[in-house]
Design a protein around this motif. Structure first.
Motif: not given
Lengths: 470, 206
Positions: A102, A258-261, A265, A300, A336, A338, A342, A346-347, A350-351, B85-86, B88-90, B123, B127-128
């Motif tokens: 992240g 800041v990444s993800g949904h 981002p 996160i 991150v 979510m 999500t 599973k998330a 992965r970590l 993680i990110t 994977q989400l995307m 990673c 990530c962004t």
């Protein structure tokens, strides 16, 4: 200069209206060149430092309460004070081995403004009388290596680095070094091992606190790239000015990725302490909300190693102390996000898989435990989980990190937060970090685990298996 | 062949000179070996041991800890798809599946023509811009299945010119001019307090 915009030559960075202490040159396309750096105040901080005594420079940094940006958040000026007198030589090791899931801010700082990093290293070496600086860049970051190598070559030629810097009695060499793919080398004592040409396995603290026994057994300061990047501005503008940004206990700005949904981002320079997660996620200046038609499920707050937060924690400020009391950490400024689509288990898998892969193997609870955790989670996700697996996971986790593990409050269930940090049976925090996704998700989404395990059982029953009865 | 070429041996000596102790140069020299041959050969490790005063076992002991070093031939283009993680989400999982299908190899495999090796990596600090990948450590961001196909086609046709062959990282080497260096010596030869620290005493006396 565009505002509120992606910068095409710095993918990921979002240029907004906030104060710019370390990203001021990012919008300039040639920000990484010596010419552009000098034309925009580059090395003015070094000149300002050289006009003062080393002790005065150190005092300025201490007065600014410049918190280390690597993850632990320890004040740099205080850390600098730990060098024992009379045990020369002292070394500076700058940690650019950014690999926390992240996280990415050091990569941008190295790629976009390598001279700012170099200037920060020089100010540190001057203040503390250090013999040599090692800039350790992550192996996978070829562009960052290239930009720093060119910047160093130019800075040597221009008289900023090396012998008799700017015609003074200050002389120091900076050696660029890079890694070769090992997350654990981001841990400071593992990084020192790597710089000595060894496998990157952490050393036991005590006695191996780098400031006491570091590189080649000599006192060593280990600081992060972002910490170094703050020093030129700090020297030019002073501690008082620095403290006008951010909060009293966390002054200045920080880079948050800041990444993800989220809709936008990005890597943002943000005033610490005064901005909240909610503002960062939903503010027009920042991420502009969760992606269309979805809602926040969890986030996160400080890199893969941080326990997870949920909508109830949105109003925490971006400041180490309250986040720590709230059960997590700000860590390396990696967030991150979510949404409700999500799959929490599973998330988490992965970590956990990341920590299992990256465990150096030195401590048994981590080497064995992270592998167990991964296998158990994998079989749950694969629909082959056993009813006892949740307890087994928590038991394995407890062997790595005994006792209550830091976790966010869960007001609906009447559960309070357990503050950071965790306890550990290991030398370094890698093993305990693998526990964060597990306890965070089990406390909050136990039903998701149970659903996966139950589904497996019902499938087995319909297939006429006798295994379920046992 | 696979010991350092004469040119690379002189680069190796220069790298060693930038560290207070020669063993510190092991990782940079393993990178240099990989740059020369695309992977790290036994002969290169022997040569590194000679140059640094270590044993070949120590060189391999260090090198084998780090996953960027390959001790067997790999593709000329190593494609590392991040699945953390990110990413994977995307959508990294479907990108990985697509990559396996496009290249006709599983993760960890190398294509029959020796051109591509596919890896699923941790990673990579982008990530962004997920999902992200690197080819020989050069980034490709927000990668779609179409982008991936285009990338593979570009490499096959020789038009992806920003990507050097596997083993080459920075295209620029650090070089300290002889007349500019402050002097790098082993710690036991550097016991004197740095001269400029006398400024503190001078200030106190005033």
């Amino acid at each position: 200069m565009p505002t509120h915009a992606y910068v095409p030559h710095a993918p990921g960075y979002v240029d907004n209206d906030g104060p710019k202490i370390i990203t001021k040159r990012f919008p300039l396309e040639d920000s990484y060149t010596l010419e552009r750096s000098e034309a925009t105040g580059g090395y003015a901080g070094l000149r300002a430092a050289l006009d003062r005594t080393p002790a005065e420079v150190h005092t300025e940094v201490r007065d600014a309460t410049l918190l280390g940006r690597g993850g632990a958040g320890f004040p740099a000026g205080i850390k600098w004070g730990f060098l024992p007198p009379g045990k020369f030589p002292y070394y500076l090791v700058v940690n650019g081995d950014e690999s926390e899931p992240g996280t990415y801010k050091d990569r941008l700082l190295m790629e976009r403004d390598p001279h700012q990093v170099i200037e920060g290293c020089l100010i540190t070496c001057y203040a503390l009388g250090l013999a040599q600086c090692f800039l350790y860049v992550r192996g996978e970051m070829a562009l960052a290596q290239e930009r720093i190598a060119r910047a160093l070559n130019d800075a040597y030629a221009a008289g900023y680095v090396g012998r008799n810097i700017l015609g003074t009695d200050f002389s120091v060499d900076i050696t660029l070094s890079w890694g070769a793919g090992a997350y654990i080398v981001g841990e400071e004592t593992a990084l020192i091992e790597s710089l000595e040409g060894n496998r990157g396995m952490p050393r036991l603290k005590p006695p191996f606190f780098p400031a006491a026994i570091g590189l080649y057994g000599q006192p060593t300061i280990v600081n992060n790239i972002e910490t170094m990047s703050n020093l030129p501005w700090l020297m030019t503008n002073g501690a008082e000015q620095y403290k006008t940004y951010g909060s009293e206990t966390s002054p200045g700005t920080r880079l948050f990725a800041v990444s993800g949904h989220v809709r936008r981002p990005g890597v943002y320079e943000v005033e610490q302490g005064v901005t909240t997660f909610r503002e960062l996620f939903y503010g027009d200046n920042f991420c502009q909300g969760i992606r269309e038609g979805h809602e926040l499920k969890m986030f996160i707050p400080g890199g893969g190693s941080a326990p997870w937060f949920f909508p109830e924690q949105l109003d925490f400020p971006l400041e180490a102390r309250p986040v720590g009391a709230g059960g997590s950490m700000l860590g390396s400024g990696a967030i991150v996000v979510m949404d409700e689509t999500t799959d929490a288990v599973k998330a988490a898998l992965r970590l956990v898989r990341f920590y299992a892969r990256e465990s150096c193997g030195k401590c048994t609870p981590c080497r064995e435990g992270t592998t167990w955790e991964e296998r158990i989670l994998q079989r749950i996700v694969d629909g082959e989980g056993r009813p006892s697996d949740i307890d087994l996971l928590l038991d394995v986790a407890d062997n790595i990190s005994p006792g209550p593990y830091p976790v966010a409050a869960h007001p609906d269930a009447g559960l309070d937060a357990i503050p950071f940090p965790p306890r550990q049976t290991t030398i370094c925090p890698l093993g305990p970090s693998s526990v964060a996704p597990i306890t965070s998700t089990i406390r909050r989404f136990r039903h998701e685990y149970e659903a996966k395990i139950t589904r497996r059982n019902s499938i087995a029953v319909s297939a006429g298996s006798v295994e379920v009865a046992s | 062949m696979s010991r350092f070429s004469l040119d690379n041996e002189s680069i190796a000596r220069e790298i060693i000179s930038r560290y207070p102790r020669p063993k510190s140069a092991l990782i940079p020299l393993l990178h240099l070996a990989q740059e020369q041959d695309g992977w790290v050969t036994i002969d290169a490790m022997r040569h590194i041991a000679e140059l640094t005063g270590t044993t070949p076992a120590e060189v391999m002991g260090t090198g084998s800890f780090y996953e960027m070093f390959k001790f067997h031939p790999v593709g000329r283009y190593v494609i590392n798809i991040c699945s953390n993680i990110t990413c994977q989400l995307m959508g990294a999982e479907s990108l990985l599946e697509h990559a396996e299908a496009k290249l006709g190899v599983k993760v960890g495999g190398t294509t029959a023509d020796g051109l591509f090796t596919l890896e699923d990596v941790e990673c990579i600090a982008a990530c962004t811009e997920a999902p992200a990948l690197q080819v020989n450590y050069r980034y490709r961001l927000r990668v779609t299945a179409e982008d991936f196909d285009q990338l593979v086609d570009d490499i096959r046709s020789g038009t992806a010119r920003d990507i050097p062959e596997h083993g080459t990282l920075s295209l620029v080497r650090q070089s300290i001019p002889a007349d500019r260096g402050a002097g790098i010596v082993p710690p036991e030869q550097a016991r004197e307090v740095s001269v400029w620290m006398a400024r503190n005493d001078a200030a106190e006396q005033n």
